[in-house]
Design an enzyme around this catalytic site. Structure first.
Site, PDB file in Angstrom:
ATOM      1  N   LYS A 111       0.832  -1.213   0.000  1.00 19.75           N
ATOM      2  CA  LYS A 111       0.000   0.000   0.000  1.00 19.75           C
ATOM      3  C   LYS A 111       0.866   1.264   0.000  1.00 19.75           C
ATOM      4  CE  LYS A 111      -4.336  -1.092  -0.111  1.00 19.75           C
ATOM      5  NZ  LYS A 111      -5.058  -0.890  -1.350  1.00 19.75           N
ATOM      6  N   LYS A 194      -2.140 -12.058  -8.770  1.00 20.98           N
ATOM      7  CA  LYS A 194      -3.440 -12.626  -8.435  1.00 20.98           C
ATOM      8  C   LYS A 194      -4.581 -11.808  -9.035  1.00 20.98           C
ATOM      9  CE  LYS A 194      -4.464 -10.013  -4.287  1.00 20.98           C
ATOM     10  NZ  LYS A 194      -5.327  -9.896  -3.148  1.00 20.98           N
ATOM     11  N   LYS A 197      -9.291  -6.892  -6.844  1.00 20.19           N
ATOM     12  CA  LYS A 197     -10.113  -5.713  -7.104  1.00 20.19           C
ATOM     13  C   LYS A 197      -9.239  -4.534  -7.488  1.00 20.19           C
ATOM     14  CE  LYS A 197     -12.309  -7.146  -3.140  1.00 20.19           C
ATOM     15  NZ  LYS A 197     -13.398  -7.446  -2.265  1.00 20.19           N
TER      16      LYS A 197
HETATM   17  P1  TYM Z   1     -10.483  -9.445   0.078  1.00 20.99           P
HETATM   18  O1  TYM Z   1     -11.718  -8.625   0.110  1.00 20.99           O
HETATM   19  O2  TYM Z   1      -9.329  -8.959  -0.704  1.00 20.99           O
HETATM   20  O3  TYM Z   1     -10.837 -10.904  -0.443  1.00 20.99           O
HETATM   21  C1  TYM Z   1     -11.876 -11.690   0.143  1.00 20.99           C
HETATM   22  C2  TYM Z   1     -11.486 -13.139   0.108  1.00 20.99           C
HETATM   23  O4  TYM Z   1     -11.189 -13.545  -1.218  1.00 20.99           O
HETATM   24  C3  TYM Z   1      -9.895 -14.120  -1.261  1.00 20.99           C
HETATM   25  N1  TYM Z   1      -9.233 -13.775  -2.525  1.00 20.99           N
HETATM   26  C4  TYM Z   1      -8.610 -14.665  -3.311  1.00 20.99           C
HETATM   27  N2  TYM Z   1      -8.448 -15.982  -3.180  1.00 20.99           N
HETATM   28  C5  TYM Z   1      -7.775 -16.619  -4.181  1.00 20.99           C
HETATM   29  N3  TYM Z   1      -7.303 -15.992  -5.287  1.00 20.99           N
HETATM   30  C6  TYM Z   1      -7.453 -14.658  -5.445  1.00 20.99           C
HETATM   31  N4  TYM Z   1      -7.005 -14.064  -6.534  1.00 20.99           N
HETATM   32  C7  TYM Z   1      -8.135 -13.927  -4.420  1.00 20.99           C
HETATM   33  N5  TYM Z   1      -8.458 -12.620  -4.260  1.00 20.99           N
HETATM   34  C8  TYM Z   1      -9.121 -12.546  -3.083  1.00 20.99           C
HETATM   35  C9  TYM Z   1      -9.135 -13.531  -0.092  1.00 20.99           C
HETATM   36  O5  TYM Z   1      -8.094 -14.381   0.308  1.00 20.99           O
HETATM   37  C10 TYM Z   1     -10.232 -13.423   0.938  1.00 20.99           C
HETATM   38  O6  TYM Z   1     -10.397 -14.668   1.588  1.00 20.99           O
HETATM   39  N6  TYM Z   1      -8.408  -8.554   4.508  1.00 20.99           N
HETATM   40  C11 TYM Z   1      -9.465  -9.298   3.853  1.00 20.99           C
HETATM   41  C12 TYM Z   1     -10.851  -9.002   4.390  1.00 20.99           C
HETATM   42  C13 TYM Z   1     -10.990  -9.331   5.829  1.00 20.99           C
HETATM   43  C14 TYM Z   1     -11.031 -10.637   6.390  1.00 20.99           C
HETATM   44  C15 TYM Z   1     -11.147 -10.443   7.786  1.00 20.99           C
HETATM   45  C16 TYM Z   1     -10.994 -11.912   5.833  1.00 20.99           C
HETATM   46  C17 TYM Z   1     -11.079  -8.437   6.847  1.00 20.99           C
HETATM   47  N7  TYM Z   1     -11.184  -9.094   8.013  1.00 20.99           N
HETATM   48  C18 TYM Z   1     -11.227 -11.533   8.638  1.00 20.99           C
HETATM   49  C19 TYM Z   1     -11.061 -12.995   6.722  1.00 20.99           C
HETATM   50  C20 TYM Z   1     -11.173 -12.794   8.103  1.00 20.99           C
HETATM   51  C21 TYM Z   1      -9.433  -8.900   2.384  1.00 20.99           C
HETATM   52  O7  TYM Z   1      -8.999  -7.840   2.029  1.00 20.99           O
HETATM   53  O8  TYM Z   1     -10.021  -9.806   1.555  1.00 20.99           O
END
Ligand code: TYM
Length: 329
Positions: A111, A194, A197
């Site tokens: 970031k 990967k 978003k």
């Molecule tokens: P976020 O919003 O980026 O993604 C949500 C979930 O999707 C998974 N993910 C992926 N898995 C495989 N390949 C990809 N290309 C890919 N892109 C996203 C992420 O691993 C995630 O499981 N920090 C977290 C949100 C969060 C969270 C939490 C998750 C906040 N508190 C507590 C679990 C538990 C995030 O930014 O995910």
């Protein structure tokens, strides 16, 4: 019974990475475990959305969760900001989170590079808020993709540190979880990295078939193998990785064989891949448009989730306060 929790940021729609990395595992677990699934809208403030965008994206992600198979009767489905107890646990955990470890976190370093104009304290303490999300329900398993592994490691560190500091066995050590053991990383269509978003390289569950065809046909490939069984370049591995998620085994075998014998035509492979993605996303897309019109149902689901999540969260905060030494007179 095991407690399972997963979450997603409220910025942007759900893409295939979110589905295969997290949601699919969660959906499989919701009837056998005590499950919590939430939308991280506090976390989304680290990128400063406008009030209007904040609300509409939370609603959209909520609808997409439901459309992808989350059952609000079985699992507790809620938004983070409906459970302010999380912020108290976040504050308490912050007292035992150290600058050095937060600064070393890969997502923070990333970031600093990509969001130079807005390096706020929320970004630095992002993993602490995430740990609070997980620990507020004393979760054991966290279905996430590979990209969240480090955050889970930090959550374990904070949980252990709390237990040691107060000489209790209060928080369990939560683990990142995937049914196939290995955590999943769905790649993007731009040849490296990967699907994400922020990367703008994703296929979304709500994308129309035409959009999906266009995106897949534009995906990076190369000019093809020139010798038998040649090692695959990264962009080609990525196409196969997406295919592995959505296509039948015989389709994958067919194109692997074509690759190994130098007969592959990426145009054909991409056409097939696009159609398989469409087949997979279409029922979800239809459900999304149906659900987004049902305001009353959504309100009911949101309220029900908030109530259930707060009950569990309030209990944890009450106990944590006691452990720390806040007592009533
Ligand atoms: P976020 O919003 O980026 O993604 C949500 C979930 O999707 C998974 N993910 C992926 N898995 C495989 N390949 C990809 N290309 C890919 N892109 C996203 C992420 O691993 C995630 O499981 N920090 C977290 C949100 C969060 C969270 C939490 C998750 C906040 N508190 C507590 C679990 C538990 C995030 O930014 O995910």
């Amino acid at each position: 019974m095991e407690i399972v929790l997963s979450g997603i940021r409220s910025t942007g729609n759900l893409h295939l990475g979110n589905y295969f990395g997290a949601l699919r595992n969660f959906v499989k677990m919701q009837y056998e475990n005590k499950c919590y699934f939430f939308i991280a809208d506090y976390h989304s403030l680290t990128t400063h959305p406008t009030p209007k965008d904040l609300h509409s994206s939370v609603k959209q992600v909520f609808v997409e969760y439901l459309a992808a198979g989350l059952d609000p009767e079985a699992a507790t489905l809620y938004r983070q900001s409906d459970v302010p107890e999380t912020t108290e646990l976040y504050l308490l955990l912050n007292m035992n989170a150290y600058m050095g470890e937060l600064e070393r976190c890969t997502s923070f370093k990333e970031k600093i590079r990509t969001q130079q104009e807005n390096i706020n304290a929320g970004l630095l303490t992002y993993p602490v808020l995430m740990a609070a999300d997980i620990l507020i329900h004393k979760s054991h398993k966290v279905p996430v993709g590979k990209d969240q592994e480090q955050h889970l490691e930090m959550t374990r560190t904070f949980a252990n540190r709390f237990n040691r500091l107060y000489n209790v066995e209060y928080f369990p050590e939560p683990v990142a979880y995937n049914f196939g053991e290995e955590l999943v990383k769905i790649p993007g269509l731009d040849g490296s990295g990967k699907m994400g978003k922020s990367e703008g390289n994703g296929i979304y569950l709500a994308d129309a078939p035409e959009e999906i065809r266009k995106k897949v046909m534009r995906a990076v490939s190369d000019s093809g193998p020139t010798e038998l069984n040649q090692e695959m370049a990264e962009p080609i591995k990525n196409l196969f990785a997406i295919m592995k998620a959505v296509s039948k085994q015989e389709t994958i075998d067919f194109y692997i064989e074509k690759y190994n014998t130098c007969q592959i035509r990426y145009g054909d492979m991409k056409k097939q891949l696009a159609e398989d993605i469409i087949l997979f996303t279409s029922p979800i897309r239809e459900k999304i448009s149906e659900l987004s019109r049902d305001e009353e149902y959504l309100r009911k689901v949101v309220n029900m989730g908030a109530e259930k999540a707060r009950e569990s969260a309030a209990k944890t905060v009450r106990e944590v306060r006691e452990i720390i030494g806040f007592k009533s007179f």
